[in-house]
Design a protein around this motif. Structure first.
Motif, PDB file in Angstrom:
ATOM      1  N   CYS A 154      -0.492 -13.117   6.726  1.00 33.19           N
ATOM      2  CA  CYS A 154      -0.566 -13.167   5.262  1.00 33.19           C
ATOM      3  C   CYS A 154       0.276 -12.063   4.626  1.00 33.19           C
ATOM      4  O   CYS A 154       0.729 -12.203   3.489  1.00 33.19           O
ATOM      5  N   PHE A 155       0.475 -10.971   5.360  1.00 33.83           N
ATOM      6  CA  PHE A 155       1.201  -9.816   4.831  1.00 33.83           C
ATOM      7  C   PHE A 155       2.698 -10.080   4.780  1.00 33.83           C
ATOM      8  O   PHE A 155       3.373  -9.680   3.849  1.00 33.83           O
ATOM      9  N   PHE A 156       3.224 -10.737   5.808  1.00 36.46           N
ATOM     10  CA  PHE A 156       4.644 -11.029   5.887  1.00 36.46           C
ATOM     11  C   PHE A 156       4.879 -12.510   5.628  1.00 36.46           C
ATOM     12  O   PHE A 156       4.118 -13.348   6.101  1.00 36.46           O
ATOM     13  N   PRO A 157       5.961 -12.838   4.925  1.00 40.07           N
ATOM     14  CA  PRO A 157       6.290 -14.255   4.727  1.00 40.07           C
ATOM     15  C   PRO A 157       6.513 -14.946   6.073  1.00 40.07           C
ATOM     16  O   PRO A 157       6.913 -14.324   7.041  1.00 40.07           O
ATOM     17  N   VAL A 158       6.288 -16.242   6.102  1.00 35.91           N
ATOM     18  CA  VAL A 158       6.428 -17.022   7.334  1.00 35.91           C
ATOM     19  C   VAL A 158       7.843 -16.914   7.891  1.00 35.91           C
ATOM     20  O   VAL A 158       8.040 -16.866   9.095  1.00 35.91           O
ATOM     21  N   TRP A 215      -6.808  -5.009   2.777  1.00 37.14           N
ATOM     22  CA  TRP A 215      -6.514  -5.443   4.137  1.00 37.14           C
ATOM     23  C   TRP A 215      -6.014  -6.873   4.139  1.00 37.14           C
ATOM     24  O   TRP A 215      -6.489  -7.709   3.383  1.00 37.14           O
ATOM     25  N   HIS A 216      -5.025  -7.137   4.992  1.00 36.72           N
ATOM     26  CA  HIS A 216      -4.391  -8.452   5.087  1.00 36.72           C
ATOM     27  C   HIS A 216      -4.218  -8.835   6.548  1.00 36.72           C
ATOM     28  O   HIS A 216      -3.963  -7.976   7.397  1.00 36.72           O
ATOM     29  N   HIS A 217      -4.334 -10.117   6.837  1.00 37.29           N
ATOM     30  CA  HIS A 217      -3.926 -10.615   8.148  1.00 37.29           C
ATOM     31  C   HIS A 217      -2.425 -10.412   8.254  1.00 37.29           C
ATOM     32  O   HIS A 217      -1.713 -10.501   7.245  1.00 37.29           O
ATOM     33  N   LEU A 218      -1.919 -10.148   9.438  1.00 35.14           N
ATOM     34  CA  LEU A 218      -0.488  -9.929   9.602  1.00 35.14           C
ATOM     35  C   LEU A 218       0.310 -11.126   9.097  1.00 35.14           C
ATOM     36  O   LEU A 218       1.329 -10.973   8.434  1.00 35.14           O
ATOM     37  N   MET A 224      -3.214  -5.519   8.531  1.00 33.78           N
ATOM     38  CA  MET A 224      -2.375  -4.510   7.968  1.00 33.78           C
ATOM     39  C   MET A 224      -2.976  -4.137   6.624  1.00 33.78           C
ATOM     40  O   MET A 224      -3.449  -4.994   5.894  1.00 33.78           O
ATOM     41  N   GLY A 225      -2.972  -2.877   6.319  1.00 34.68           N
ATOM     42  CA  GLY A 225      -3.563  -2.425   5.067  1.00 34.68           C
ATOM     43  C   GLY A 225      -2.548  -1.777   4.145  1.00 34.68           C
ATOM     44  O   GLY A 225      -1.605  -1.138   4.595  1.00 34.68           O
ATOM     45  N   LEU A 226      -2.768  -1.953   2.858  1.00 39.36           N
ATOM     46  CA  LEU A 226      -1.963  -1.300   1.826  1.00 39.36           C
ATOM     47  C   LEU A 226      -2.873  -0.364   1.051  1.00 39.36           C
ATOM     48  O   LEU A 226      -3.884  -0.794   0.492  1.00 39.36           O
ATOM     49  N   SER A 227      -2.540   0.913   1.039  1.00 37.87           N
ATOM     50  CA  SER A 227      -3.331   1.884   0.292  1.00 37.87           C
ATOM     51  C   SER A 227      -2.694   2.131  -1.065  1.00 37.87           C
ATOM     52  O   SER A 227      -1.472   2.206  -1.179  1.00 37.87           O
ATOM     53  N   SER A 228      -3.528   2.267  -2.068  1.00 35.00           N
ATOM     54  CA  SER A 228      -3.051   2.606  -3.407  1.00 35.00           C
ATOM     55  C   SER A 228      -4.150   3.381  -4.119  1.00 35.00           C
ATOM     56  O   SER A 228      -5.295   3.387  -3.688  1.00 35.00           O
TER      57      SER A 228
END
Length: 43
Positions: free
Chosen positions: A21-25, A16-19, A1-5
Motif C-alpha cells: 500500500c505504501f509503494f505504487p504497484v 502504518w502501511h502495508h508495504l 512501513m511507517g510514516l512519522s509526522s
C-alpha cells in the motif's frame, strides 16, 4: 512501513502501511533493502 509526522499540538504520529500500500504497484522495488536509508534503521 511507517510514516512519522508531528501534529499541531506537538505530538508525534505514526501512520502504518502495508508495504504494497505504501509503494505504487508499478514501483521498481526489489526488496526492503533497496529503499534508500533502510540500512540506517535500527532494529
Amino acid at each position: 512501513m511507517g510514516l512519522s509526522s508531528w501534529d499541531s499540538r506537538g505530538f508525534e504520529n505514526t501512520k502504518w502501511h502495508h508495504l504494497d500500500c505504501f509503494f505504487p504497484v508499478d514501483a521498481d522495488l526489489v526488496s526492503a533493502e533497496s529503499i534508500k536509508g533502510f540500512a540506517d534503521l535500527k532494529r
